[in-house]
Design a protein around this motif. Structure first.
Motif, PDB file in Angstrom:
ATOM      1  N   SER A  99       0.829  -1.192   0.159  1.00  0.00           N
ATOM      2  CA  SER A  99      -0.028   0.010  -0.068  1.00  0.00           C
ATOM      3  C   SER A  99       0.880   1.072   0.074  1.00  0.00           C
ATOM      4  O   SER A  99       0.346   2.166  -0.154  1.00  0.00           O
ATOM      5  CB  SER A  99      -0.990   0.010   1.133  1.00  0.00           C
ATOM      6  N   PHE A 100       2.249   1.102   0.186  1.00  0.00           N
ATOM      7  CA  PHE A 100       2.953   2.237   0.138  1.00  0.00           C
ATOM      8  C   PHE A 100       3.814   2.216  -1.259  1.00  0.00           C
ATOM      9  O   PHE A 100       4.594   3.328  -1.321  1.00  0.00           O
ATOM     10  CB  PHE A 100       4.116   2.340   1.025  1.00  0.00           C
ATOM     11  N   LEU A 101       3.345   1.524  -2.259  1.00  0.00           N
ATOM     12  CA  LEU A 101       3.685   1.596  -3.392  1.00  0.00           C
ATOM     13  C   LEU A 101       5.131   1.292  -3.625  1.00  0.00           C
ATOM     14  O   LEU A 101       5.874   1.479  -4.690  1.00  0.00           O
ATOM     15  CB  LEU A 101       3.624   2.922  -4.213  1.00  0.00           C
ATOM     16  N   MET A 102       5.890   0.548  -2.674  1.00  0.00           N
ATOM     17  CA  MET A 102       7.098   0.119  -2.595  1.00  0.00           C
ATOM     18  C   MET A 102       7.148  -1.285  -3.149  1.00  0.00           C
ATOM     19  O   MET A 102       6.471  -2.222  -2.804  1.00  0.00           O
ATOM     20  CB  MET A 102       7.653  -0.151  -1.280  1.00  0.00           C
ATOM     21  N   VAL A 103       8.110  -1.625  -4.105  1.00  0.00           N
ATOM     22  CA  VAL A 103       8.419  -2.775  -4.713  1.00  0.00           C
ATOM     23  C   VAL A 103       8.710  -3.842  -3.639  1.00  0.00           C
ATOM     24  O   VAL A 103       9.503  -3.548  -2.656  1.00  0.00           O
ATOM     25  CB  VAL A 103       9.260  -2.808  -5.926  1.00  0.00           C
ATOM     26  N   GLU A 104       8.041  -5.045  -3.546  1.00  0.00           N
ATOM     27  CA  GLU A 104       8.603  -6.126  -2.484  1.00  0.00           C
ATOM     28  C   GLU A 104       9.848  -6.499  -2.495  1.00  0.00           C
ATOM     29  O   GLU A 104      10.523  -6.720  -3.576  1.00  0.00           O
ATOM     30  CB  GLU A 104       7.450  -7.212  -2.768  1.00  0.00           C
ATOM     31  N   GLY A 105      10.267  -6.494  -1.381  1.00  0.00           N
ATOM     32  CA  GLY A 105      11.784  -6.805  -1.359  1.00  0.00           C
ATOM     33  C   GLY A 105      12.758  -5.895  -1.396  1.00  0.00           C
ATOM     34  O   GLY A 105      13.886  -5.887  -1.443  1.00  0.00           O
ATOM     35  N   SER A 106      12.271  -4.539  -1.649  1.00  0.00           N
ATOM     36  CA  SER A 106      12.961  -3.293  -1.774  1.00  0.00           C
ATOM     37  C   SER A 106      12.725  -2.461  -0.660  1.00  0.00           C
ATOM     38  O   SER A 106      11.750  -2.387  -0.118  1.00  0.00           O
ATOM     39  CB  SER A 106      12.882  -2.818  -2.881  1.00  0.00           C
ATOM     40  N   LYS A 107      13.753  -1.414  -0.202  1.00  0.00           N
ATOM     41  CA  LYS A 107      13.707  -0.301   0.694  1.00  0.00           C
ATOM     42  C   LYS A 107      13.642   1.162  -0.121  1.00  0.00           C
ATOM     43  O   LYS A 107      13.271   2.169   0.575  1.00  0.00           O
ATOM     44  CB  LYS A 107      14.583  -0.306   1.615  1.00  0.00           C
ATOM     45  N   ASN A 108      13.972   1.261  -1.377  1.00  0.00           N
ATOM     46  CA  ASN A 108      14.007   2.310  -2.179  1.00  0.00           C
ATOM     47  C   ASN A 108      13.732   2.440  -3.512  1.00  0.00           C
ATOM     48  O   ASN A 108      14.052   3.451  -4.240  1.00  0.00           O
ATOM     49  CB  ASN A 108      15.555   3.124  -1.997  1.00  0.00           C
ATOM     50  N   ILE A 109      12.922   1.310  -4.078  1.00  0.00           N
ATOM     51  CA  ILE A 109      12.303   1.394  -5.314  1.00  0.00           C
ATOM     52  C   ILE A 109      10.790   1.086  -5.294  1.00  0.00           C
ATOM     53  O   ILE A 109      10.195   0.431  -4.540  1.00  0.00           O
ATOM     54  CB  ILE A 109      13.074  -0.316  -6.113  1.00  0.00           C
ATOM     55  N   PHE A 110      10.183   2.139  -6.131  1.00  0.00           N
ATOM     56  CA  PHE A 110       8.827   2.295  -5.967  1.00  0.00           C
ATOM     57  C   PHE A 110       8.336   1.914  -7.354  1.00  0.00           C
ATOM     58  O   PHE A 110       8.820   1.993  -8.529  1.00  0.00           O
ATOM     59  CB  PHE A 110       8.548   3.307  -5.606  1.00  0.00           C
ATOM     60  N   ALA A 111       7.192   1.566  -7.491  1.00  0.00           N
ATOM     61  CA  ALA A 111       6.293   1.233  -8.929  1.00  0.00           C
ATOM     62  C   ALA A 111       4.915   2.365  -8.867  1.00  0.00           C
ATOM     63  O   ALA A 111       4.302   2.094  -7.987  1.00  0.00           O
ATOM     64  CB  ALA A 111       5.990  -0.035  -9.311  1.00  0.00           C
ATOM     65  N   ILE A 112       4.795   2.795  -9.846  1.00  0.00           N
ATOM     66  CA  ILE A 112       3.234   3.628 -10.042  1.00  0.00           C
ATOM     67  C   ILE A 112       2.810   3.419 -11.485  1.00  0.00           C
ATOM     68  O   ILE A 112       3.475   3.222 -12.257  1.00  0.00           O
ATOM     69  CB  ILE A 112       3.588   5.028  -9.552  1.00  0.00           C
ATOM     70  N   GLY A 113       1.530   3.743 -11.594  1.00  0.00           N
ATOM     71  CA  GLY A 113       0.775   3.781 -12.798  1.00  0.00           C
ATOM     72  C   GLY A 113       0.474   2.424 -13.052  1.00  0.00           C
ATOM     73  O   GLY A 113       0.308   1.471 -12.368  1.00  0.00           O
ATOM     74  N   ASP A 114       0.245   2.111 -14.329  1.00  0.00           N
ATOM     75  CA  ASP A 114      -0.207   0.873 -14.806  1.00  0.00           C
ATOM     76  C   ASP A 114       0.791  -0.317 -14.730  1.00  0.00           C
ATOM     77  O   ASP A 114       0.300  -1.612 -14.553  1.00  0.00           O
ATOM     78  CB  ASP A 114      -0.039   0.829 -16.501  1.00  0.00           C
ATOM     79  N   ILE A 115       2.000  -0.017 -14.288  1.00  0.00           N
ATOM     80  CA  ILE A 115       2.992  -1.049 -14.019  1.00  0.00           C
ATOM     81  C   ILE A 115       2.736  -1.751 -12.593  1.00  0.00           C
ATOM     82  O   ILE A 115       3.071  -2.955 -12.316  1.00  0.00           O
ATOM     83  CB  ILE A 115       4.566  -0.660 -14.261  1.00  0.00           C
ATOM     84  N   ALA A 116       2.005  -0.944 -11.651  1.00  0.00           N
ATOM     85  CA  ALA A 116       2.080  -1.137 -10.156  1.00  0.00           C
ATOM     86  C   ALA A 116       0.797  -2.114 -10.237  1.00  0.00           C
ATOM     87  O   ALA A 116      -0.156  -1.575 -10.402  1.00  0.00           O
ATOM     88  CB  ALA A 116       2.097  -0.057  -9.332  1.00  0.00           C
TER      89      ALA A 116
END
Length: 455
Positions: free
Chosen positions: A309-326
């Motif tokens: 729910s914080f748009l953070m890629v699972e397994g990461s602490k500083n990579i996020f995904a937004i838009g259609d890819i998320a």
């Protein structure tokens, strides 16, 4: 040479020829955004003039307004009406830098991304890479049809259509003429419905004027949908009204039909139906696209990246995904949020605010999507709208659709151009100049993923 900018603490230094993409030196946190679509640009707008360095990477140098691609494809708009240069967009944003590059790999261990132009390091990485056409593994369909995901696709469709209509006026073979003038659109979502409606109006109002040598009835338009209704994400009222509008425009709507093969001349469905057609436009599905470096265990259906729910890629602490890819998977959204512009814009704005909090060691609130409703048009003065409990269709829905889309286009000049073209079309049913600027030659290259890191 050093130039100090006191406003954002950035010091520009002379570029050195290295394996790195040249960027101004800065002691500010660097946020790298891959993709300048709705999500990426919404994030840029939130981060402009803030105490961060923002680097936008895209393999195009422009943003494209994808909801109107079908109007470029049918000669209603010129391509420069719906594209806007990134550098013009960020002009005056002293902490935002654009670099034209295609990202090839993410190296999360070293906080580095590799591009075709060199490497870039980051403190925070945001994937807003969007989607590309999904042909669901049907190689023959992918090879011989056209998707509609970027401005190049739209121009290919336009040139294919005009070339085939010209060839139909030349040939004396009846079957060949039928194939050249039959158009098949696959997919009954907003893109397919709007494309079918625009083609039907072209057939009704433009074809008789431009091609008096044969009747407009020679041009047949088919819309094929695999399930039993159109606009499946909208209300039953919207679906039934859309079906009626299309049938009134003489579009042949085939529900509960799925394409199984297309050889460039004949469409075959799973039920055994065949349609002669040299024009097939595929709008039936999309899949995510992103660089190497994301673990496959974090990739879910339709090649989307799973986030919390914080748009953070699972397994990461500083990579996020937004838009259609998320794909924000939760109990409320087991399939993720809808892949529409409104979702992308909301996520981009939310992440901008959240990153600023994270940098200050503050805790952001989880992302919550607010559904503002859905709109789809089926030609002039005909549209459907689902706005919460209000569901309506017709002229007012079309007027609302027009206003929303006009206001969403980037740049005053583009708004003016689109508004003027729409006004002319409203009173005259005229389209833009129907010019064949370059010959369209179908090749296997057209089947490559055409997404342009936009979402």
């Amino acid at each position: 040479m050093n130039v100090n900018h006191s406003n954002n603490k950035i010091t520009e230094t002379a570029c050195k020829i290295t394996d790195e993409i040249c960027l101004p030196d800065s002691d500010l946190p660097r946020i790298v955004i891959i993709g300048g679509g709705f999500a990426g640009l919404a994030l840029v707008e939130k981060l402009k003039h803030q105490e961060v360095q923002v680097v936008l990477l895209d393999k195009n140098n422009f943003h494209q307004f994808q909801p109107l691609l079908y109007q470029v494809a049918t000669s209603a708009l010129e391509p420069d009406s719906i594209v806007f240069p990134f550098r013009k967009q960020i002009n005056g944003y002293k902490n935002v830098f654009f670099r034209l590059a295609e990202v090839e790999e993410i190296q999360a261990d070293s906080n580095t991304i590799m591009t075709n132009k060199g490497s870039v390091s980051y403190d925070y990485l945001v994937l807003a890479t969007g989607t590309t056409t999904n042909f669901f593994g049907m190689d023959s369909v992918a090879k011989n049809s056209l998707g509609m995901k970027d401005i190049r696709d739209s121009l290919n469709i336009r040139h294919m259509m005009l070339q085939n209509l010209e060839q139909a006026a030349i040939t004396c073979d009846d079957d060949e003429r039928d194939a050249l003038t039959n158009f098949v659109i696959v997919g009954g979502g907003p893109a397919g419905v709007e494309m079918a409606g625009a083609l039907a109006e072209f057939c009704k109002y433009i074809l008789p004027k431009d091609y008096p040598e044969y009747p407009s009835s020679i041009m047949n338009i088919y819309l094929i949908e695999a399930i039993d209704d159109l606009l499946s994400t909208m209300s039953d009222k919207a679906s039934s009204k859309t079906l009626k509008y299309l049938e009134d425009l003489n579009v042949k709507v085939l529900l509960n039909e799925a394409v199984s093969n297309y050889d460039g001349n004949e469409v075959t469905t799973k039920s055994g139906k065949t349609i002669l057609a040299k024009n097939l436009i595929w709008t039936a599905g999309v899949k995510g696209q992103f660089p190497k470096g994301i673990d496959k265990k974090h990739v879910v259906k339709d090649n989307r990246i799973k986030t919390g729910s914080f748009l953070m890629v699972e397994g990461s602490k500083n990579i996020f995904a937004i838009g259609d890819i998320a794909a924000v998977i939760s109990k409320k959204t087991p399939k993720g949020h809808p892949q529409v512009a409104q979702t992308a814009i909301q996520q981009g704005k939310w992440l901008g605010n959240s990153l600023l909090k994270i940098i200050k060691n503050e805790s952001p609130k989880p992302f919550e999507y607010k559904d503002k409703g859905s709109l789809a048009t089926v030609g002039k003065r005909k549209a459907v709208a689902d706005l919460g409990k209000m569901k309506f269709a017709g002229y007012f829905a079309w007027l609302l659709w027009s206003i929303v889309h006009l206001m969403s286009i980037s740049g005053f000049r583009n708004k003016l151009m689109v508004g003027f073209n729409w006004a002319v079309s409203y009173f005259t049913y005229e389209k833009s100049n129907r010019l064949i600027i370059r010959n369209f030659k179908p090749t296997s290259s057209q089947t490559k993923e055409s997404g342009q890191y936009e979402s």
